[in-house]
Write a protein that holds these residues in place. Structure first.
Motif, mmCIF file in Angstrom:
data_model
loop_
_atom_site.group_PDB
_atom_site.id
_atom_site.type_symbol
_atom_site.label_atom_id
_atom_site.label_comp_id
_atom_site.label_asym_id
_atom_site.label_seq_id
_atom_site.Cartn_x
_atom_site.Cartn_y
_atom_site.Cartn_z
ATOM 1 N N GLU A 193 0.842 -1.187 0.000
ATOM 2 C CA GLU A 193 0.000 0.000 0.000
ATOM 3 C C GLU A 193 0.883 1.244 0.000
ATOM 4 O OE1 GLU A 193 -2.949 2.383 3.080
ATOM 5 O OE2 GLU A 193 -2.326 0.346 3.560
ATOM 6 N N LEU A 194 0.701 2.099 -0.981
ATOM 7 C CA LEU A 194 1.416 3.371 -1.034
ATOM 8 C C LEU A 194 0.808 4.301 -0.001
ATOM 9 C CD1 LEU A 194 3.513 5.133 -2.616
ATOM 10 C CD2 LEU A 194 1.568 5.920 -3.979
ATOM 11 N N HIS A 231 3.544 -2.971 3.827
ATOM 12 C CA HIS A 231 3.348 -4.313 3.305
ATOM 13 C C HIS A 231 2.733 -5.152 4.412
ATOM 14 C CE1 HIS A 231 4.656 -8.539 2.383
ATOM 15 N NE2 HIS A 231 3.955 -8.200 1.322
ATOM 16 N N THR A 232 1.664 -5.850 4.065
ATOM 17 C CA THR A 232 0.992 -6.724 5.016
ATOM 18 C C THR A 232 1.207 -8.169 4.596
ATOM 19 O OG1 THR A 232 -0.705 -5.036 5.389
ATOM 20 C CG2 THR A 232 -1.236 -7.284 6.088
ATOM 21 N N VAL A 271 2.311 -6.182 9.666
ATOM 22 C CA VAL A 271 2.498 -4.996 8.842
ATOM 23 C C VAL A 271 3.923 -4.478 9.000
ATOM 24 C CG1 VAL A 271 1.713 -2.635 8.386
ATOM 25 C CG2 VAL A 271 0.058 -4.392 9.058
ATOM 26 N N ASP A 272 4.547 -4.176 7.864
ATOM 27 C CA ASP A 272 5.881 -3.597 7.840
ATOM 28 C C ASP A 272 5.808 -2.232 7.164
ATOM 29 O OD1 ASP A 272 6.991 -5.996 8.909
ATOM 30 O OD2 ASP A 272 6.985 -6.867 6.908
ATOM 31 N N TYR A 301 14.454 1.314 3.556
ATOM 32 C CA TYR A 301 14.332 0.849 4.929
ATOM 33 C C TYR A 301 12.973 0.185 5.106
ATOM 34 C CZ TYR A 301 14.241 0.945 10.059
ATOM 35 O OH TYR A 301 14.163 0.605 11.394
ATOM 36 N N SER A 302 12.976 -1.007 5.677
ATOM 37 C CA SER A 302 11.748 -1.716 6.008
ATOM 38 C C SER A 302 11.856 -2.157 7.462
ATOM 39 C CB SER A 302 11.576 -2.942 5.100
ATOM 40 O OG SER A 302 10.417 -3.672 5.459
ATOM 41 N N THR A 303 10.783 -1.950 8.220
ATOM 42 C CA THR A 303 10.781 -2.332 9.624
ATOM 43 C C THR A 303 9.418 -2.866 10.022
ATOM 44 O OG1 THR A 303 11.295 -1.604 11.878
ATOM 45 C CG2 THR A 303 10.218 0.002 10.464
#
Length: 161
Positions: free
Chosen positions: A65-66, A78-79, A86-87, A107-109
């Motif tokens: 999802e933007l 992102h789910t 959820v990230d 970066y993704s967390t």
């Protein structure tokens, strides 16, 4: 599990793990094109992977999802399709829209506060967008990350995650 037990577990794991104490990933890329073209490709890919079609056969190339897009940064979520984790994803563009080569910090967390290990999911959150957009096949492409800044990077399976 209470908060103290989680803290003790994370502290114990920090001596064993060589990576971040929270499930996350940092990547730096360089693309041999202008940043506005890279931004457009990433935004289009996030939208293309927004539905459930990429979830088929247990995959996770779906449910993106933007959340925002500016001239310097793209944010998304992102789910995971099975557990619903959820990230949060951020792509920060160094230089201006016409910078060539384009340098991007990804970066993704995990939003889950107690997440420590992620099987490389945070790496795959970012990498699947880069590959889906075809950015990994551009001239001047390079990627820099490591297990020390990207949870379970060296064992990530982006065909699954």
């Amino acid at each position: 599990m209470n908060i103290l037990a989680v803290f003790i577990l994370i502290s114990a794991l920090s001596g064993v793990l060589s990576g971040p104490l929270h499930a996350s990933c940092k990547i730096d890329w360089q693309f041999g094109m202008e940043c506005d073209a890279v931004m457009t490709k990433l935004v289009n890919q996030i939208k293309a992977m927004g539905g459930k079609s990429g979830c088929a056969n247990g995959g996770e190339k779906c449910l993106y999802e933007l959340t925002s897009s500016t001239s310097a940064q793209i944010t998304a979520k992102h789910t995971t399709p099975v557990k619903g984790y959820v990230d949060d994803l951020t792509f920060t563009f160094k230089g201006g829209k016409t910078s060539n080569p384009c340098q991007v910090h990804g970066y993704s967390t995990s939003e889950t506060w107690y997440a420590v290990l992620d099987f490389g999911t945070n790496y795959c959150n970012l990498e699947n967008l880069i590959i889906g957009a075809g950015l990994n096949s551009t001239s001047g492409y390079s990627e820099t990350t490591s297990d020390s800044i990207c949870t379970q990077y060296s064992s990530a399976d982006c065909e699954k995650y």
